[in-house]
Design a protein around this motif. Structure first.
Motif, PDB file in Angstrom:
ATOM      1  N   LEU A 162       0.810  -1.220   0.000  1.00  0.00           N
ATOM      2  CA  LEU A 162       0.000   0.000   0.000  1.00  0.00           C
ATOM      3  C   LEU A 162       0.841   1.267   0.000  1.00  0.00           C
ATOM      4  O   LEU A 162       0.414   2.299  -0.527  1.00  0.00           O
ATOM      5  N   LEU A 163       2.019   1.211   0.572  1.00  0.00           N
ATOM      6  CA  LEU A 163       2.863   2.406   0.645  1.00  0.00           C
ATOM      7  C   LEU A 163       3.863   2.497  -0.506  1.00  0.00           C
ATOM      8  O   LEU A 163       4.617   3.469  -0.587  1.00  0.00           O
ATOM      9  N   HIS A 164       3.860   1.491  -1.375  1.00  0.00           N
ATOM     10  CA  HIS A 164       4.834   1.491  -2.463  1.00  0.00           C
ATOM     11  C   HIS A 164       4.496   2.599  -3.465  1.00  0.00           C
ATOM     12  O   HIS A 164       3.327   2.821  -3.802  1.00  0.00           O
ATOM     13  N   ALA A 165       5.528   3.265  -3.952  1.00  0.00           N
ATOM     14  CA  ALA A 165       5.306   4.359  -4.906  1.00  0.00           C
ATOM     15  C   ALA A 165       4.772   3.859  -6.236  1.00  0.00           C
ATOM     16  O   ALA A 165       4.114   4.598  -6.977  1.00  0.00           O
ATOM     17  N   ASP A 166       5.039   2.601  -6.581  1.00  0.00           N
ATOM     18  CA  ASP A 166       4.583   2.026  -7.851  1.00  0.00           C
ATOM     19  C   ASP A 166       3.945   0.675  -7.585  1.00  0.00           C
ATOM     20  O   ASP A 166       4.570  -0.374  -7.787  1.00  0.00           O
ATOM     21  N   LEU A 435      -4.683  -5.161 -13.368  1.00  0.00           N
ATOM     22  CA  LEU A 435      -5.837  -5.953 -12.923  1.00  0.00           C
ATOM     23  C   LEU A 435      -5.539  -6.638 -11.599  1.00  0.00           C
ATOM     24  O   LEU A 435      -6.417  -6.735 -10.719  1.00  0.00           O
ATOM     25  N   ARG A 436      -4.314  -7.111 -11.417  1.00  0.00           N
ATOM     26  CA  ARG A 436      -3.961  -7.771 -10.166  1.00  0.00           C
ATOM     27  C   ARG A 436      -3.928  -6.781  -9.006  1.00  0.00           C
ATOM     28  O   ARG A 436      -4.302  -7.123  -7.872  1.00  0.00           O
ATOM     29  N   VAL A 437      -3.497  -5.550  -9.267  1.00  0.00           N
ATOM     30  CA  VAL A 437      -3.543  -4.529  -8.208  1.00  0.00           C
ATOM     31  C   VAL A 437      -4.989  -4.292  -7.792  1.00  0.00           C
ATOM     32  O   VAL A 437      -5.307  -4.229  -6.588  1.00  0.00           O
ATOM     33  N   LEU A 438      -5.879  -4.151  -8.753  1.00  0.00           N
ATOM     34  CA  LEU A 438      -7.299  -3.961  -8.431  1.00  0.00           C
ATOM     35  C   LEU A 438      -7.837  -5.155  -7.647  1.00  0.00           C
ATOM     36  O   LEU A 438      -8.565  -4.995  -6.656  1.00  0.00           O
ATOM     37  N   GLU A 439      -7.480  -6.359  -8.081  1.00  0.00           N
ATOM     38  CA  GLU A 439      -7.926  -7.567  -7.394  1.00  0.00           C
ATOM     39  C   GLU A 439      -7.422  -7.578  -5.950  1.00  0.00           C
ATOM     40  O   GLU A 439      -8.180  -7.893  -5.007  1.00  0.00           O
ATOM     41  N   HIS A 440      -6.171  -7.225  -5.749  1.00  0.00           N
ATOM     42  CA  HIS A 440      -5.611  -7.207  -4.395  1.00  0.00           C
ATOM     43  C   HIS A 440      -6.336  -6.203  -3.506  1.00  0.00           C
ATOM     44  O   HIS A 440      -6.660  -6.502  -2.350  1.00  0.00           O
ATOM     45  N   ALA A 464     -10.275   3.471  -6.296  1.00  0.00           N
ATOM     46  CA  ALA A 464      -9.357   4.327  -7.061  1.00  0.00           C
ATOM     47  C   ALA A 464      -8.257   4.867  -6.151  1.00  0.00           C
ATOM     48  O   ALA A 464      -7.074   4.884  -6.529  1.00  0.00           O
ATOM     49  N   ARG A 465      -8.629   5.297  -4.940  1.00  0.00           N
ATOM     50  CA  ARG A 465      -7.628   5.804  -3.998  1.00  0.00           C
ATOM     51  C   ARG A 465      -6.708   4.682  -3.514  1.00  0.00           C
ATOM     52  O   ARG A 465      -5.497   4.872  -3.369  1.00  0.00           O
ATOM     53  N   ALA A 466      -7.268   3.505  -3.312  1.00  0.00           N
ATOM     54  CA  ALA A 466      -6.462   2.387  -2.801  1.00  0.00           C
ATOM     55  C   ALA A 466      -5.448   1.913  -3.831  1.00  0.00           C
ATOM     56  O   ALA A 466      -4.314   1.557  -3.497  1.00  0.00           O
ATOM     57  N   SER A 467      -5.850   1.906  -5.086  1.00  0.00           N
ATOM     58  CA  SER A 467      -4.968   1.379  -6.127  1.00  0.00           C
ATOM     59  C   SER A 467      -4.009   2.419  -6.674  1.00  0.00           C
ATOM     60  O   SER A 467      -2.931   2.087  -7.174  1.00  0.00           O
TER      61      SER A 467
END
Length: 997
Positions: A162-166, A435-440, A464-467
């Motif tokens: 969650l804190l990763h810049a990318d 898609l995997r980021v959204l799934e996570h 949107a904010r989470a991803s």
């Protein structure tokens, strides 16, 4: 607090992303009082929360139960950032910390890095007190400790994520660590299971501890766990393999114990306890699914895969990896199934079965969920995974470099190996990560397994904010729709690529051309010069370039296709030359790889026509037409005229202009040849197209020549060209001459000067029309007096000649006269003159007798010496000349009174004669069949050999090649020959009866 200060505070909360400002304000007051941390410090990191309202609510709930851990974690900058980000993305973790407030303390230093696989295993085994594979007590309390410790580690992974810049760039590492955590959890649960089923354990077991220790159990990770691509909350697919230390216990006893171990291991992860389950352990991918034994020996597994396994089971095994338990047995299992996985694509209908399985998955999605299905829906994760797996399984038959478990790893090696293009691979890789980021993020929300996009604006806003993928919910939905379109488009193009079926269906001995038997195999499948073919293959496939790599993959299939052609040796040679001309052109390589229809068509035209192969060496970019059937249809004359005029406007010099016109002609004749051979154009379309191309070429050349030669003081000098013979009838074939007449009119010019100017134009026109690559013979032998007459005459001279000297054969020749180039007025006047000669009101019997005499003389004298008369396609009995002379005789006799006969087309006049009752339907049908067959054989002869000939060859290979062009199956030389002789015999009988009778 004053009203102004309160308003300013609420504005700050809104800026940080809070929604229910009144409730938030009250909760902040409560939290500030409970943990004695100033409000300003409390909300410093709130902007990093996807849902700061939910994060605050979660902290307050935990603080109400135990304030100290909340105070301690919020007291550090790092801890504050992690807790806001984690609880703002996950109500599930808020519930976890409510159950275990002290776990919050572990967030103070979390998120800096991912825990290593060794740390995950050590932590989880330590949670159950495992020593030498056995837990300390085997109680439910150890399961609870395992689950709590697992979620502590999961929070550390989520904090990093969650804190990763990318986050898109980090998703591969995150998913790998989630899979490592799952494997460690299964290892720890297995340790508890060993203790639970052993006698002397805390709960009293059934089996002696030494027998449990001697039992081997390997847990094989399948699906995303096997590929190290796991989600936060996902079923973990496994297969259990059992065995025994033979010195201590037999297999039967070992499988019994291993089955108990498997059941208890699954319970430790998935059963309902004080601490909720972690995820579902799914063993349904085992042999026979739910109906099969939970644990089998390695030999039992292999026996099943050899005898009963379905195609989808091998697809599932592609990702198999030892996950927990006995590592040696796990590796033995994976090593043993590898050959079965990578030969499964050779099974009958394998590709079709995989494609159908993907379609069934889509069909079973509830209709109201399709638009929201991130994983299973069109354009979702499964489209990417299935596409990549199918490409791997098919091409992995021969290329072990692409035998990767992970989707992203597989995409990298597929593009490196040339199996998919870089653009498609780039889109697939990026969209898969997104898609995997959204799934996570969706699964983190409630720590529940879900693949449905939020259906509410608020849910989309939080996602949107989470991803971090979009600024706002609407933009996120638009991004999701765009990804779906991209993924689906590439999926359909690659997943249903016919080349996959072609590669998968290759016989085993045909998958590699590097064996010692390659020479014999090439000879066996039809190559007459295997050594030469091997040299060409080596030149095409050697080296490290992307081009060579792609052609190495394609060559086994293309060799099969070349072998299906009439001349595979020439086809391969021509392909090599074209490939060398095109170099590393990306579009050419992409077409060969992505369009098996285009690649197969290319082998078909090259192995079937030297005429096409030789032209394609000069125009290799024509290969692109094979990927779009519309490009093989003839271009309309008006478009070609416009192109030719535009070229002439760009080129002031005659030489440059006519050179460009020659290029147009070559290109369009090549297009027509390819379209005709591939049955995109009918015989009538081919004839019309060749006629149009010839007209446009002569017209454009005439314009250029006139511009150079006709002086300004030429007055009303007119010049026109009249098409004759098959050209006039719009019935040209490949290799046909262009029979023409030249006519001029110069009312304001001295007759001698007008004649000289006309002859100069003719001479220059003939010179400029020369093309050594694709000859264009402007044949004026049908002019008055034949070769002894002047090449050009004035309209008045033609009129005088026809009035005084015209022979019957000249009137006959005019039946196919059609003006097409030069002065429109002059063409109109010449046509009127010709009509008076060719459609006389009364027929001269002497002239008719003369035509019959000339025909008999032609049959006896015009044939080249040594030629079998019956094989001559133009002058032989029942061939072109018989049909044309008979039709022309009817036109001369009846054209004046029957308008339908006044046409330059042989077939048009034949149909008109039938309609007028001059020919019976049977006679018209047989004459038409003979004329069309001879015309097609004449063109096919040119296409096959690249040389013009009017003689049907006797060589069986040549006859077979000609037959193949006409659509006959291989080895049809005798059949086409017999058809030709039978057809022409019937036509000759009709001709003799009606012409001479």
């Amino acid at each position: 607090m004053s009203s102004g200060d309160r308003s300013s505070a609420l504005t700050e909360l809104a800026r940080l992303g809070f929604s229910d400002l009144g409730t938030v304000d009250a909760l902040l007051d409560e939290l500030e009082a409970a943990i004695d941390v100033p409000r300003h410090d409390l909300i410093a990191a709130a902007g990093g929360a996807a849902d700061p309202d939910a994060a605050l609510a979660g902290m307050v709930r935990v603080a109400r139960r135990s304030a100290a851990p909340v105070r301690d974690v919020l007291g550090t900058e790092r801890g504050s950032r992690v807790v806001w980000a984690l609880l703002g993305a996950s109500d599930g973790f808020a519930d976890f910390y409510l159950r275990h407030p002290d776990e919050l303390l572990h967030l103070r230093d979390a998120g800096e890095r991912l825990p290593t696989p060794e740390e995950l295993t050590s932590e989880l085994l330590g949670a159950v007190g495992a020593v030498e594979g056995f837990a300390s007590g085997g109680t439910e309390a150890e399961w609870v400790a395992l689950r709590v410790r697992y979620r502590r580690l999961l929070a550390a992974i989520a904090g990093y994520d969650l804190l990763h810049a990318d986050p898109v760039g980090a998703v591969k590492d995150v998913a790998a660590r989630l899979a490592d955590a799952a494997g460690a959890a299964l290892e720890a649960s297995l340790a508890v299971a060993r203790t639970r089923i052993s006698t002397g354990g805390a709960v009293g077991g059934l089996f002696p501890r030494e027998q449990v220790a001697a039992t081997r159990l390997a847990i094989i990770g399948m699906g995303k766990s096997g590929a190290r691509e796991l989600n936060y909350v996902s079923d973990v697919d496994v297969i259990f393999v059992g065995g025994a230390d033979e010195d201590t216990i037999d297999d039967s006893r070992a499988i019994d114990i291993a089955t108990r171990l498997a059941v208890q291991t699954m319970r430790g992860i998935s059963s309902v306890e004080i601490e909720p389950p972690l995820w579902e352990v799914d063993a349904n991918l085992r042999p026979e699914g739910k109906q099969g034994a939970l644990v089998r020996t390695l030999d039992s597994h292999l026996s099943y895969y050899d005898r009963w396994a379905k195609s989808w089971e091998f697809q599932a095994l592609l990702k198999a990896r030892p996950l927990a338990g006995d590592p040696e047995l796990g590796e033995q299992y994976v090593s043993a199934v590898q050959p079965k996985i990578w030969t499964s694509a050779a099974r009958e209908n394998f590709v079709d079965s995989v494609q159908r399985m993907r379609e069934r998955v889509t069909e079973h999605i509830p209709p109201d969920e399709v638009a929201y299905q991130l994983k299973l829906g069109p354009g979702g994760i499964r489209d990417i995974e299935f596409t990549v797996q199918l490409l791997q399984l098919v091409h992995g038959l021969t290329d072990d470099r692409i035998r990767q478990r992970g989707t992203l790893d597989a995409i990298e090696v597929l593009v490196a190996g040339g199996y998919i293009g870089r653009p498609e691979a780039g889109v697939f890789a990026h969209d898969y990560r997104a898609l995997r980021v959204l799934e996570h993020r969706m699964q983190l929300r409630a720590l529940r397994r879900t693949h449905l996009m939020p259906a509410t604006p608020e849910g989309l806003r939080i996602l949107a904010r989470a991803s971090g993928l979009a600024d706002g919910g609407q933009k996120l939905w638009e991004l999701w729709e765009a990804i779906k379109r991209e993924v689906r488009d590439i999926h359909v193009r690659l997943f249903y690529r016919p080349l996959l079926s072609a590669v998968a269906s290759l016989p085993e001995e045909g998958r590699s051309l590097s064996t010692e038997q390659a020479h014999d195999r090439l000879a066996a499948i039809g190559f007459r010069n295997p050594a030469g073919a091997l040299r060409h293959i080596g030149a095409l496939t050697s080296g490290l370039s992307r081009k060579a790599t792609i052609q190495r993959h394609l060559m086994p299939v293309m060799i099969q296709w070349f072998a299906e052609g009439a001349d595979p040796d020439y086809g391969l040679l021509a392909f090599r030359r074209i490939s060398e001309r095109l170099g590393d052109s990306p579009w050419f390589l992409r077409m060969l790889r992505d369009s098996s229809a285009a690649a197969q068509s290319l082998t078909r035209v090259l192995a079937g026509s030297r005429f096409i192969g030789e032209l394609m060496e000069w125009i290799p970019e024509a290969s692109a037409w094979l990927d779009d059937e519309e490009q093989l249809h003839p271009r309309r004359g008006v478009l070609l005229q416009d192109e030719a005029r535009a070229i002439q406007q760009r080129h002031s010099g005659v030489e440059d202009a006519v050179r460009a016109v020659r290029s147009i002609r070559r290109r369009e004749i090549l297009r027509t040849a390819m379209g005709g051979l591939l049955d995109v154009q009918s015989i009538e379309e081919v004839a019309g197209s060749l006629t149009t191309i010839t007209e446009v070429s002569i017209q454009a050349t005439l314009r250029a020549v006139r511009r150079e030669l006709v002086p300004p003081d030429a007055g009303d000098f007119d010049f026109a060209i009249i098409a004759m013979g098959r050209f006039g009838g719009r019935e040209l074939g490949f290799g046909s001459d262009a029979d023409i007449l030249y006519v001029y009119r110069a009312p304001d010019m001295d007759p001698d000067r007008g004649q000289r100017l006309a002859l100069d134009i003719v001479a220059e026109l003939r010179r400029r029309s020369e093309d050594f690559r694709l000859p264009l013979d402007l044949d004026a032998d049908l002019r008055p007096e034949g070769r002894n007459g002047p090449l050009a005459r004035s309209l008045e001279a033609y009129a005088e000649y026809y009035r005084r000297w015209s022979m019957s054969w000249e009137a006959q020749a005019l039946l196919r006269a059609r003006g097409f180039a030069g002065s429109v007025n002059l063409i109109r006047d010449f046509t009127a003159l010709a009509d008076a000669v060719r459609y006389p009101a009364t027929v001269d019997p002497h002239g008719i007798r003369e035509i019959k005499r000339i025909k008999a003389r032609v049959e006896n004298e015009r044939l080249p010496q040594g030629i079998d008369r019956a094989r001559h396609l133009k002058l032989g009995p029942g061939t072109l000349s018989d049909v044309e002379w008979l039709v022309q005789l009817l036109q001369l006799e009846h054209g004046a009174r029957i308008p339908g006969l006044r046409t330059t087309s042989t077939m048009g006049a034949l149909h008109a004669a039938e309609a007028a009752g001059l020919l019976s339907p049977v006679a018209a049908e047989r004459l038409g069949e003979a004329w069309r067959l001879a015309s097609r054989l004449r063109s096919a002869n040119t296409l096959w050999s690249g040389q013009t000939s009017d003689v049907l060859p006797t060589d069986r290979q040549q006859l077979d090649g000609i037959a193949r062009i006409l659509g006959y199956p291989p080895r049809s030389a005798s059949e086409i020959e017999e058809r030709y002789f039978a057809t022409t015999r019937r036509a000759r009988r009709i001709f003799e009866k009606l012409f001479y009778g």
